[in-house]
Motif scaffolding. Structure first.
Motif: not given
Length: 320
Positions: A211-225
């Protein structure tokens, strides 16, 4: 070659570094992988317990090929100022050794954002590495975008703008721009979870490497200012807003200042340029909004911002 439908043998470059160590430790915790640290012949960097050590000559293609033999995946973590040819050597050797999967030296904000990659050359070079893997066609890549590393950046006044000794913070614009970022632990968990997935689907077609072959994978802990971070700092330190000196700087002006300093040979301009650009109020740093994340798919935990902030403050105090 991959044994069955699971990756078993994992080679990692940079296993003794900040992100590399966490990735290695979390991979070992799964009990599903044999992890080999690829190191230079003269390296004395301490490595996590339980990792195998494979010493190679980075300037000798055959030495690298030999070191990668039998590996199912190569994970690359390198310092941001390492010359691009180093990663290129690793990619080519992995291809010639028959390594089917490569996680390139991504670990950054959204390199697939064309405006961001145009304005920050280090992001552009990361994108080019993924493209090189695809062009060679011998391995497949999965580029993991983690945003900035929270611990490292909060401790650096030139990054998130916090100076704990002076109790001051410099906001980009109004300090309200949301940016996606990760802790070292979350990066480690994400890689371990990803590489523990089956190669081909076993039921859920999204929970597999294919499913992720030759793709970017986005993970995070927080989306903050920055204002969110300041709120956390105040809670953790027991201080109040009047105890801190808060200033504001235009993200666009700071980006240009950093760029001019770099052009003049002053590399202190690099963090000014890079961080201010990601904090532009154009959502380029907010990939959770633009791309969405794979946190849920990888079953990553929701983290405590205050616990992460407390960890940083303890580290700062420990080195004084």
């Amino acid at each position: 070659m991959v044994s069955g439908n699971r990756l078993r043998n994992v080679a990692i470059v940079g296993a003794g570094g900040n992100s590399g160590r966490g990735i290695t430790e979390y991979l070992l915790k799964t009990g599903k992988h044999i992890v080999s640290a690829i190191t230079r012949l003269d390296s004395t960097t301490p490595l996590p317990k339980g990792v195998k050590v494979t010493k190679v000559d980075y300037n000798n293609h055959q030495s690298l090929v030999d070191g990668f033999q039998g590996q199912d995946v190569l994970v690359i973590t390198l310092h941001q100022f390492v010359t691009p040819d180093i990663q290129s050597k690793l990619i080519k050797a992995a291809g010639d050794a028959g390594v089917p999967w490569v996680l390139p030296n991504e670990w950054s904000p959204d390199t697939a954002n064309e405006d961001l990659s145009r304005d920050v050359s280090v992001f552009r070079s990361k994108r080019e590495a993924a493209e090189e893997i695809a062009k060679l066609g011998k391995s497949s890549y999965i580029a993991i975008n983690t945003g900035f590393w929270y611990e490292m950046c909060l401790a650096n006044p030139l990054a998130f703008g916090f100076d704990f000794e002076k109790q001051s913070v410099s906001f980009y614009d109004d300090g309200e721009t949301l940016v996606s970022m990760s802790t070292f632990a979350q990066v480690g968990r994400a890689v371990a979870a990803l590489l523990s997935l089956p190669v081909q689907p076993e039921g859920d077609e999204t929970r597999c490497l294919e499913h992720f072959r030759n793709r970017n994978v986005y993970v995070s802990s927080f989306t903050i200012s920055q204002k969110d971070i300041l709120g956390s700092v105040l809670r953790v330190t027991g201080t109040n807003t009047p105890d801190w000196t808060v200033t504001k700087v235009s993200s666009g002006e700071r980006y240009q200042t950093g760029l001019d300093e770099m052009r003049g040979g002053n590399m202190a301009g690099f963090p000014k340029m890079m961080f201010s650009r990601v904090f532009y109020p154009d959502d380029s740093g907010n990939y959770e909004k633009i791309r969405g994340t794979s946190n849920q798919l990888l079953r990553l935990p929701k983290e405590s911002l205050d616990e992460a902030t407390e960890t940083v403050i303890k580290l700062i105090k420990a080195v004084k």
